[in-house]
Every structure is written in structure tokens, then in C-alpha cells.
Design a protein around this motif. Sequence first.
Motif, mmCIF file in Angstrom:
data_model
loop_
_atom_site.group_PDB
_atom_site.id
_atom_site.type_symbol
_atom_site.label_atom_id
_atom_site.label_comp_id
_atom_site.label_asym_id
_atom_site.label_seq_id
_atom_site.Cartn_x
_atom_site.Cartn_y
_atom_site.Cartn_z
ATOM 1 N N GLN A 277 44.834 -5.639 -14.284
ATOM 2 C CA GLN A 277 43.754 -4.823 -15.228
ATOM 3 C C GLN A 277 44.103 -3.459 -14.566
ATOM 4 N N SER A 278 44.165 -2.438 -16.217
ATOM 5 C CA SER A 278 44.550 -1.088 -16.278
ATOM 6 C C SER A 278 43.361 -0.382 -16.416
ATOM 7 N N SER B 222 37.264 -1.187 -20.701
ATOM 8 C CA SER B 222 36.584 -1.303 -22.112
ATOM 9 C C SER B 222 35.773 -2.115 -21.430
ATOM 10 N N SER C 63 42.350 -0.922 -20.102
ATOM 11 C CA SER C 63 41.568 -1.906 -20.127
ATOM 12 C C SER C 63 39.736 -2.224 -18.472
#
Length: 501
Positions: free
Chosen positions: A315-316, A322, A319
Motif C-alpha cells: 500500500q502507498s 483510497s 492507495s
Amino acid sequence: MFTLNKLLLAVAGTLMAGQVFAVPVTPDDIKSAKQNGSLHEAWISGASAPTYNVFQGFAAGCDPDTLSFFHDQTTTNAVRPGSAGDNLGYACKRGGTVSVLYHTIAGGSYNAFAPHVDGVKLTRLKNLNSLSNNGCVAGPTIRVNDNQTAVRVYRTCATGVGATLNDNAPTLPAGGFSDVEAQLFGKDVSAVGSQAPANVGQVFGVAVSAPLYRALQTAQKIAKNTDALDPGFDPENAPSISSAQYTALITGTYTDWNNIVPRATWDNIIGSNKTAQIRIGRRVDTSGTQASSNAFFLKNPCNGDPAILGALPPQSAASAASLEVPTYIVTEDSSTSSLKSKFKNSTSTQEDDYVIGIMSLENNWRTEVNTARNGYRFIKVDGIHPEMPQAGKTYAAQEAVNGVLVDVTTTKYDPNARFNAANGQYGFHMEMVSFVANSAAGTFGETVIGEIVGAFAGLACADVPRGLTLNPLAGSSCVAGEEVAKMTRSGNNCQANQMLF
């Protein structure tokens, strides 16, 4: 007799003169060498994790007691490379010649390659040959080793984009060092330069904030789970996380701590009806630390073959946002120094005190003189701690006390942070590479990168830096299982470690 006395006086005078001139290089020395055309100058970029290791390698090639260190931070403490920001400079005499190495670690390992692959323009310290122009302020000294006992530290040095400074210092890095090879960033760099094994391994670990450390101890029923019972955060008492659990955290499979720390534990710590946030402190995609984490925990890109489909994405920050899960937060930092600050937030509420991420074991919270950056603690991975000591051994160490490093002895932890990794018991251990750009061929930059690599394997055993192991194929005379690793990935960090002893 008179003639003999004159001869002895002359010899003594020569020795004293040598001692007088054995002082750290100053900006005026750099200026004079530039003016007479004798100055050697280069610029390297890349990995932040092994910063102090690279500095040690540079120092090994310096004439005794001629080394100076420059950085752009305002701190007045006697900080060392790795704890002093992202734009650094080292200067010394090498064989009597004044030599300067600029070192940029912002952005991580991929920036060893990016200026030559993608045309990225990096920042560095401004030319170090004039205090009036670069803003450096002379500060205290630090000891590096027996040959560099009083390294002068200069702070608040000015920076700028190297390609646009027009200050007669290098405009493009000669290359640099990366925690992993360029292929782990999905890049082929063979057209722009050459990679080579640096012949050293870097130990990485899972770091957590101190409150999370105590919560994990409580959940795992470790009796010594308070500052009173475990003031030193000894590895013997450390909590553990499994590779599968950490993978679940960094891929967003877990969006609360309840699978690792039961709800009842949180009720006792922060109160009922409150949820402790999962805060993932990760690095940017250009970081070798992040690439190492991806390869080790996610098999990414190692299992990227479409026929296998075994790689997982992390995961960034974007992301994670989101997902719209308020308890799951990912931050991305371009350097280790900025990541460290995430583990100790003085303005936080209790619910957001729980942070986890990856750092190299070059970092040592016990020696952090900057208290804003000493909030992290390493835990066990799959039941093994990277700082577990060798049984029965007493280690000489240093610890920060009120902002000052003091000498101590300990049997509780391995201050070198490599015994278990060197013996193949702790697996999160990657092999560094060096990179020399084609544009640097035949220059001081190529020479100094090679000298640093050579210095790694040739370091005196006592001078091998924390968190670093020597590759068993490099020819070191140090002890296998102590300074020398008993295994190697053979220059491919997607390849499993193979034991050679």
C-alpha cells in the motif's frame, strides 16, 4: 655531538610539523586546492540506509586526522552522517591531496541511478570552498576511528540543485550506492553505467514506536512489558511479528491491530470504544529500504513472472487513503531521518501512537542524540531479533545520555546488530551494490567509489559498522559469523541466501 643534536632537532621538527599539519581539512584548504588545480572532487547519491557505512569507507582512505564532515542541518550537536539530514559532504587529504566528496541521500537508493537513467536533477551541498558563500558554521568534533579521532563537523551548509548551481563543483553524481540492484526497481542500467557487488550485506528490521512495542509485549504475555521492568528494551524481552502478519499490514489486509493485539488489550491501554490506528511508516518507491521490504516480504518483483503471479504490491499513501478506512494510514518518507520522526509524535493522541515500518540496523535508537528521532524500537521477525547478542559475550557500546554519547558495556544486546544475520538465523539481510556512471569513467568519482568498496572489505574487524556484514566472497580476514556473513545471495537479492560455512 653538536652535529648529531642538530640532526635530532631536525628530525623532531619534521615529526612535529607532520603533527601540526594533521588537522581536519578546512574550506580554505579546499579553496586553495581548487585555485592551484590540485583538488579532487566528486559527488555520489543513492541509499540512505548505509550512509554511515559509506562515510566509514571514505574515511578509511583519508590521511590520519584530516577528515571533516559537512551537513545542512541546524543542530549544534556533534551528529554523524546518517543522523544529519540528506545533503552531506566529506573532505580530507588522501595521499596529501585535498579531496571532497558530496553525498546526497534524499530519495533513496534509486537515486544512485536516476540522474543517469531518467535525467533527474538532484540537490547537493554548495561548493565547500568558501564559508562566506555556502553558509557552513564550524561546530564540534566527532571520533570516527583510531585514524580520525577529531573530525570537524560543519553545519547549516547551503544546498541547491547541482545542475543549476554553477559553482564549479560537480553537476552530476558519478554514481553511488544502492541497497539493492537496479533490477529490483524494474530498471536496466547497463547502457548508462556499471553495477557491481559492494561486497557487504545490510541488516534490516521491523521497527515500531515504543507504545506499540509495549502493547505487543502485553498481547504476547511477555512479563517485562513496562519501562520499569524492561528499561533497556532488551531483545530477550522483545515482542515478535511474523512475516505473514507484517505482509498483511503493509498490503492493507489488516486495517486494525485486533489480529495482532486483541481488543481487550487496547481497552486496557487506551480505553473502550477507542480504536488504535495502524500507521505504516514506509519509504518512497525509490528507496532501497522499501525495495528490500518489497522483495523480502512481498516477493516483489522477485515473483513477478506472469506464470507465477506471486508478487504482492504494498500500500502507498495514496492507495491507503483510497480505502477510506480512517484507522489505516500510510505515510511515505524520502529519507530515514524523516521516517524516524514518525515514531515519536509529541502532539499525538494516544490512539495514533502506534507506528510500524522498516529501517536498516545501521540506525540505532540507543545512540540517537536527536530525541525527536529516537522513538523507534526493533522487534523480532519470525521469533528472531536482529540485535540478539552472542551468548556469554560482553560488548563495548555507546548510548546517548542527555544528548551526549557515553561508553558502556552490555551483555543484553548486540550493538553491532549483525550476529544473528551473519550466522544465517535472521533472514532480513540484503546485499548492497555500487554503481559507476559511464560519464564518470576515469575520474576521481570512479576512483573514490572503488576505494569505498575496497575499504568495506578491508576494514579492521573492530571498525565494521553496525548493521553491516562483510560478504564471505570478499576475502576479509575477519571472523565468519561475526563480521563476515556465513552466507550470500551472490549479488542477486531475489535469490535465497545460501550458507557457505
